[in-house]
Design a protein around this motif. Structure first.
Motif, PDB file in Angstrom:
ATOM      1  N   ALA A  59       0.837  -1.214   0.000  1.00 47.13           N
ATOM      2  CA  ALA A  59       0.000   0.000   0.000  1.00 47.13           C
ATOM      3  C   ALA A  59       0.861   1.248   0.000  1.00 47.13           C
ATOM      4  CB  ALA A  59      -0.888   0.006   1.243  1.00 47.13           C
ATOM      5  N   HIS A  88      -6.944  -3.659   7.629  1.00 50.99           N
ATOM      6  CA  HIS A  88      -6.529  -4.298   6.367  1.00 50.99           C
ATOM      7  C   HIS A  88      -5.153  -4.914   6.540  1.00 50.99           C
ATOM      8  CE1 HIS A  88      -5.892  -5.193   2.185  1.00 50.99           C
ATOM      9  NE2 HIS A  88      -7.111  -4.772   1.891  1.00 50.99           N
ATOM     10  N   PHE A 100      -9.317  -8.383   5.340  1.00 51.19           N
ATOM     11  CA  PHE A 100     -10.026  -7.097   5.382  1.00 51.19           C
ATOM     12  C   PHE A 100     -11.175  -7.239   6.368  1.00 51.19           C
ATOM     13  CE2 PHE A 100     -13.050  -4.238   2.735  1.00 51.19           C
ATOM     14  CZ  PHE A 100     -12.563  -3.074   3.301  1.00 51.19           C
ATOM     15  N   PHE A 123     -13.934   1.980   0.024  1.00 48.14           N
ATOM     16  CA  PHE A 123     -12.552   1.607   0.350  1.00 48.14           C
ATOM     17  C   PHE A 123     -11.880   0.983  -0.878  1.00 48.14           C
ATOM     18  CE2 PHE A 123      -9.108  -1.010   1.786  1.00 48.14           C
ATOM     19  CZ  PHE A 123      -8.549  -0.344   2.860  1.00 48.14           C
ATOM     20  N   LYS A 124     -12.558   0.031  -1.507  1.00 51.72           N
ATOM     21  CA  LYS A 124     -11.971  -0.647  -2.670  1.00 51.72           C
ATOM     22  C   LYS A 124     -11.665   0.328  -3.799  1.00 51.72           C
ATOM     23  CE  LYS A 124     -13.911  -5.295  -2.074  1.00 51.72           C
ATOM     24  NZ  LYS A 124     -12.952  -6.189  -2.697  1.00 51.72           N
ATOM     25  N   LYS A 126     -11.137   3.795  -3.456  1.00 49.07           N
ATOM     26  CA  LYS A 126     -10.336   4.986  -3.168  1.00 49.07           C
ATOM     27  C   LYS A 126      -9.050   4.787  -2.380  1.00 49.07           C
ATOM     28  CE  LYS A 126     -13.803   8.522  -3.609  1.00 49.07           C
ATOM     29  NZ  LYS A 126     -14.511   9.633  -2.981  1.00 49.07           N
ATOM     30  N   VAL A 127      -8.871   3.607  -1.791  1.00 47.48           N
ATOM     31  CA  VAL A 127      -7.712   3.449  -0.902  1.00 47.48           C
ATOM     32  C   VAL A 127      -6.604   2.671  -1.628  1.00 47.48           C
ATOM     33  CG1 VAL A 127      -6.924   2.586   1.326  1.00 47.48           C
ATOM     34  CG2 VAL A 127      -9.208   3.577   1.113  1.00 47.48           C
ATOM     35  N   PRO A 128      -5.407   3.277  -1.723  1.00 48.30           N
ATOM     36  CA  PRO A 128      -4.337   2.662  -2.516  1.00 48.30           C
ATOM     37  C   PRO A 128      -3.691   1.448  -1.847  1.00 48.30           C
ATOM     38  CG  PRO A 128      -3.559   4.721  -1.568  1.00 48.30           C
ATOM     39  CD  PRO A 128      -5.023   4.612  -1.222  1.00 48.30           C
ATOM     40  N   VAL A 129      -4.346   0.313  -2.064  1.00 51.77           N
ATOM     41  CA  VAL A 129      -3.816  -0.983  -1.629  1.00 51.77           C
ATOM     42  C   VAL A 129      -3.689  -1.830  -2.899  1.00 51.77           C
ATOM     43  CG1 VAL A 129      -4.261  -3.055  -0.263  1.00 51.77           C
ATOM     44  CG2 VAL A 129      -4.928  -0.821   0.633  1.00 51.77           C
ATOM     45  N   PHE A 130      -2.625  -2.622  -2.964  1.00 48.62           N
ATOM     46  CA  PHE A 130      -2.347  -3.395  -4.178  1.00 48.62           C
ATOM     47  C   PHE A 130      -2.141  -4.859  -3.815  1.00 48.62           C
ATOM     48  CE2 PHE A 130      -0.541   0.834  -4.161  1.00 48.62           C
ATOM     49  CZ  PHE A 130      -1.314   1.428  -5.153  1.00 48.62           C
ATOM     50  N   GLY A 131      -2.761  -5.741  -4.591  1.00 48.43           N
ATOM     51  CA  GLY A 131      -2.664  -7.170  -4.299  1.00 48.43           C
ATOM     52  C   GLY A 131      -1.960  -7.927  -5.419  1.00 48.43           C
ATOM     53  N   LYS A 143      -3.708  -8.479  -8.879  1.00 49.34           N
ATOM     54  CA  LYS A 143      -5.148  -8.510  -8.617  1.00 49.34           C
ATOM     55  C   LYS A 143      -5.814  -7.248  -9.158  1.00 49.34           C
ATOM     56  CE  LYS A 143      -8.171  -8.984  -4.542  1.00 49.34           C
ATOM     57  NZ  LYS A 143      -8.633  -7.710  -4.027  1.00 49.34           N
ATOM     58  N   GLU A 144      -7.012  -7.430  -9.691  1.00 50.14           N
ATOM     59  CA  GLU A 144      -7.803  -6.277 -10.130  1.00 50.14           C
ATOM     60  C   GLU A 144      -9.177  -6.380  -9.509  1.00 50.14           C
ATOM     61  OE1 GLU A 144      -7.841  -5.864 -14.349  1.00 50.14           O
ATOM     62  OE2 GLU A 144      -5.659  -5.845 -14.489  1.00 50.14           O
ATOM     63  N   ASN A 145      -9.616  -5.316  -8.856  1.00 52.27           N
ATOM     64  CA  ASN A 145     -10.950  -5.338  -8.250  1.00 52.27           C
ATOM     65  C   ASN A 145     -12.008  -5.246  -9.333  1.00 52.27           C
ATOM     66  OD1 ASN A 145     -10.182  -5.609  -5.624  1.00 52.27           O
ATOM     67  ND2 ASN A 145     -10.286  -3.439  -5.128  1.00 52.27           N
TER      68      ASN A 145
ATOM     69  N   PHE B   9       4.299   1.981  -7.270  1.00 48.39           N
ATOM     70  CA  PHE B   9       3.577   0.975  -6.478  1.00 48.39           C
ATOM     71  C   PHE B   9       3.047  -0.153  -7.368  1.00 48.39           C
ATOM     72  CE2 PHE B   9       3.748   4.719  -3.966  1.00 48.39           C
ATOM     73  CZ  PHE B   9       3.859   4.262  -2.671  1.00 48.39           C
ATOM     74  N   GLY B  10       2.794  -1.295  -6.717  1.00 51.71           N
ATOM     75  CA  GLY B  10       2.207  -2.434  -7.402  1.00 51.71           C
ATOM     76  C   GLY B  10       3.008  -2.821  -8.632  1.00 51.71           C
ATOM     77  N   MET B  75       0.660   5.060  -9.289  1.00 49.84           N
ATOM     78  CA  MET B  75      -0.040   3.886  -8.744  1.00 49.84           C
ATOM     79  C   MET B  75      -0.976   3.260  -9.770  1.00 49.84           C
ATOM     80  SD  MET B  75      -0.889   5.006  -4.860  1.00 49.84           S
ATOM     81  CE  MET B  75      -1.153   6.762  -4.917  1.00 49.84           C
ATOM     82  N   PHE B  78      -6.372   0.446  -7.828  1.00 50.45           N
ATOM     83  CA  PHE B  78      -6.293  -0.138  -6.487  1.00 50.45           C
ATOM     84  C   PHE B  78      -6.964  -1.518  -6.459  1.00 50.45           C
ATOM     85  CE2 PHE B  78      -6.779   4.571  -5.155  1.00 50.45           C
ATOM     86  CZ  PHE B  78      -5.508   4.831  -5.627  1.00 50.45           C
ATOM     87  N   SER B  79      -6.462  -2.383  -5.604  1.00 49.31           N
ATOM     88  CA  SER B  79      -7.038  -3.734  -5.534  1.00 49.31           C
ATOM     89  C   SER B  79      -7.049  -4.270  -4.106  1.00 49.31           C
ATOM     90  CB  SER B  79      -6.270  -4.673  -6.464  1.00 49.31           C
ATOM     91  OG  SER B  79      -4.876  -4.623  -6.217  1.00 49.31           O
ATOM     92  N   GLY B  80      -7.373  -3.377  -3.178  1.00 48.06           N
ATOM     93  CA  GLY B  80      -7.469  -3.805  -1.787  1.00 48.06           C
ATOM     94  C   GLY B  80      -8.858  -4.317  -1.464  1.00 48.06           C
ATOM     95  N   GLY B  81      -9.061  -4.678  -0.218  1.00 42.06           N
ATOM     96  CA  GLY B  81     -10.357  -5.127   0.250  1.00 42.06           C
ATOM     97  C   GLY B  81     -10.568  -6.608  -0.006  1.00 42.06           C
TER      98      GLY B  81
END
Lengths: 146, 81
Positions: A59, A88, A100, A123-124, A126-131, A143-145, B9-10, B75, B78-81
């Motif tokens: 992230a 998270h 999560f 959250f999914k 707007k929040v910069p998390v990367f999988g 991963k792509e949401n 990132f990523g 970036m 995003f792919s969190g959650g």
């Protein structure tokens, strides 16, 4: 008068444990008639001829913290929640583990149900998390949401 | 010489081969010019979709001038959650 803290966002290294979830779900406020929580698990999706074994999460921590806190402040005001919390995971999380966790409390259930779905969706987005999905065959996919 | 820090990132960190770098700004430079230079330096960048943040704000205008205290983050979606 100092206001009581009612929102929490945190990253943790590793999966969200059952103990942490149990602690977070405790309701210590007798005015809260509803506590609703959501757990997101790492799925063992099939990708090509292999399966997802784990996801490595990373992230932009500073921006993520700002965005997640802003989301919680906005939703808590919109739905008149009492508390709202997001946890998270970062690092490698195996399929079947919780990565999560979201929990809200409010006076009544309807606001809590609506709020928790909105928190997860926003959250999914707007929040910069990367999988990075690590596959059983040793390859990986970003991963792509959906 | 002015310098700015770039963070990746990523999947972008794979394309660049690092999660950060310092670049020198020899003259006033816009975000758009910097982005174009990076795409020339790292051709893989132009093949993927990404967002640019200047400090903690999402850049919606590539005409903004870069300041030497800025931290610029690139970036992927995003792919969190």
């Amino acid at each position: 008068m100092k206001s009581k803290k009612n929102i929490w966002f945190e990253f943790i290294e590793g999966p969200v444990s059952q103990q942490l979830i149990s602690d977070a779900e405790q309701n210590t406020d007798k005015s809260s008639g509803a506590v609703v929580s959501f757990r997101g698990y790492v799925r063992d999706d099939t990708i090509g001829d292999s399966r997802v074994q784990s996801i490595e999460f990373s992230a932009h921590k500073e921006i993520a913290h700002n965005e997640a806190t802003a989301i919680l402040k906005q939703i808590i005001a919109k739905y008149k929640l009492h508390t709202a919390r997001i946890i998270h995971s970062l690092g490698i999380i195996d399929a079947g583990k919780v990565c999560f966790f979201v929990k809200v409390s409010s006076g009544h259930r309807k606001e809590a149900f609506r709020a928790i779905e909105e928190i997860v969706d926003v959250f999914k987005e707007k929040v910069p998390v990367f999988g990075k999905e690590i596959l059983a065959n040793g390859k990986y996919a970003w991963k792509e949401n959906k | 010489m002015r310098k700015v820090k770039l963070r990746y990132f990523g999947r972008l960190s794979e394309i660049i081969g690092s999660d950060n770098e310092i670049v020198e700004l020899k003259h006033d430079k816009t975000l758009g010019i910097l982005n174009a230079e990076l795409q020339l330096k790292y051709p893989g960048l132009s093949k993927v979709h990404y967002l640019i943040f200047v400090n903690s704000t999402k850049a919606t205008n590539l005409d903004i001038k870069i300041n030497n205290t800025d931290e610029i983050s690139f970036m992927p979606p995003f792919s969190g959650g």
